[in-house]
Design an enzyme around this catalytic site. Sequence first.
Site, mmCIF file in Angstrom:
data_model
loop_
_atom_site.group_PDB
_atom_site.id
_atom_site.type_symbol
_atom_site.label_atom_id
_atom_site.label_comp_id
_atom_site.label_asym_id
_atom_site.label_seq_id
_atom_site.Cartn_x
_atom_site.Cartn_y
_atom_site.Cartn_z
ATOM 1 N N ASP A 30 0.783 -1.346 0.024
ATOM 2 C CA ASP A 30 0.066 -0.169 -0.455
ATOM 3 C C ASP A 30 1.343 1.220 0.011
ATOM 4 O OD1 ASP A 30 -1.163 2.067 1.038
ATOM 5 O OD2 ASP A 30 -2.602 1.338 2.534
ATOM 6 N N TYR A 248 2.537 1.287 14.532
ATOM 7 C CA TYR A 248 1.080 0.985 13.514
ATOM 8 C C TYR A 248 0.982 2.176 12.058
ATOM 9 C CZ TYR A 248 -3.081 1.793 11.407
ATOM 10 O OH TYR A 248 -4.557 2.189 9.692
ATOM 11 N N LYS A 251 -3.064 -2.459 8.812
ATOM 12 C CA LYS A 251 -2.483 -4.259 8.451
ATOM 13 C C LYS A 251 -2.079 -4.913 7.549
ATOM 14 C CE LYS A 251 -4.824 -6.206 12.253
ATOM 15 N NZ LYS A 251 -4.223 -6.365 13.508
HETATM 16 P P1 13P Z 1 -4.703 -0.394 5.308
HETATM 17 O O1 13P Z 1 -4.140 -1.242 6.354
HETATM 18 O O2 13P Z 1 -5.775 -0.990 4.652
HETATM 19 O O3 13P Z 1 -4.115 0.983 5.049
HETATM 20 O O4 13P Z 1 -6.158 -0.145 6.529
HETATM 21 C C1 13P Z 1 -5.440 1.469 7.549
HETATM 22 C C2 13P Z 1 -6.968 1.599 7.964
HETATM 23 O O5 13P Z 1 -6.446 1.872 9.377
HETATM 24 C C3 13P Z 1 -8.330 0.927 7.348
HETATM 25 O O6 13P Z 1 -8.565 2.187 8.693
HETATM 26 MG MG MG Z 2 -3.642 2.449 3.074
HETATM 27 MG MG MG Z 3 -4.889 -2.166 2.740
#
Ligand code: 13P
Ligand code: MG
Ligand code: MG
Length: 391
Positions: A30, A248, A251
């Site tokens: 990402d 953080y 994910k």
């Molecule tokens: P991603 O891990 O897909 O970037 O999403 C992060 C998030 O905080 C979604 O609410």
């Molecule tokens: Mg994202």
């Molecule tokens: Mg993502």
Amino acid sequence: MHKIYIKMGAPERPGVRDMVRTTISVVKADVGSVVGHHRPHQKMIEHARKKLREAEETGLIKSFYVYSVGDDLGLVMTHHRGEENPEIHELAWNVFKEITEKVAKPLKLYGAGQDLLRDAFSGNVRGLGPGVAELEFEERASDPVIVFAADKTEPGAWNLPLYKIFADPFNTAGLVIDPRLRDGFVFEILNVKENTKVRLKAPEESYDILALLGTPGTYCVSKVYRASDGEPAAAASVSRLSLIAGKYVGKDDPVLIVRAQSGFPAVGEILAPFAVPYLVAGWMRGSHNGPLMPVSFKKGSAISFFDGPPRVIAMGWQIADGKLVGVDGTEPSDLFDDPFWDYSRQLASQLAIYMRSMGEFMPARLDPSEMEYTALPQILEKIRKKQEILG
Ligand code: 13P
Ligand code: MG
Ligand code: MG
Ligand code: 13P
């Protein structure tokens, strides 16, 4: 039989090295998205295609496909250079780095460069942020392959379907009625917190396998091998960004490669576990449990409700002479684009609304140790002055 699988580890198998082997490398990251964590910008996809086309022309890779699921961008590449090849990894790293600098940052896209945790490449993208799954094998007479990609969840999300596909005779009829599957499969399982790995064989050790896979935040399947001959059957991305970065970072939104048919589970057996949307960790702010919704990558892969629900796409190809063969060029078959899956999507929506009715109460909200971010330390600090010590 035990002796065979203890010895195996695909690349070392005698005799096989001399033949031309094909590798599928899926690298994803990402590196920015439009309107929050929603979907990549079209220019990012075009940039990735341009770079991979150049790499195909120089002969570094044999074929490629660029996909997106939610806000994650993925590069599917085929080549003859084997797994963990520095040139292939560097190519992927450079694609993501360039997209970050040339597209995502100038357009101020959301989370530009989010998954690139390091500035410089050092031989292998593993540990640098992007997720990687790779599978090297000698092509059969016909080699169907499925690549799954998920958004808003973690690598352990593959544990349940992988167990069903390769070890559950109520899911995979072939385990019972196809003589080529009856010896079972070996699961390579990683403990991502302690950085250890173990190989366990189904069906003999299936209770042990289940005991581990039921804790998906700690244990993830990295590879599956056919027990009779050590032939690789599946590979998953297993990095946990938050454990690498110590903070953080979203994910990991994992990918999974599975080989199908003729001695492996059939395509329909591989897709079947996704019919009932099981709960996975991720979703909003990487801190909630939600149902994994199977969607078409053409129609439904961009998230919306509470930044979700978590979703999965499935792309199907044949592999021929080192290349991806889709339904039109390298365009894959969109395996969840079948009216059948409307029922699963409906069910996922119902489950998502049900889970949200619980707000920030566990188990809708994750256990504090699995939450991607939390205000808990500040809250505890604040109440420390007010609280009374008992006893
Ligand atoms: P991603 O891990 O897909 O970037 O999403 C992060 C998030 O905080 C979604 O609410
Ligand atoms: Mg994202
Ligand atoms: Mg993502
Ligand atoms: P093959 O024997 O053609 O691999 O497939 C078996 C089958 O019928 C799958 O559903």
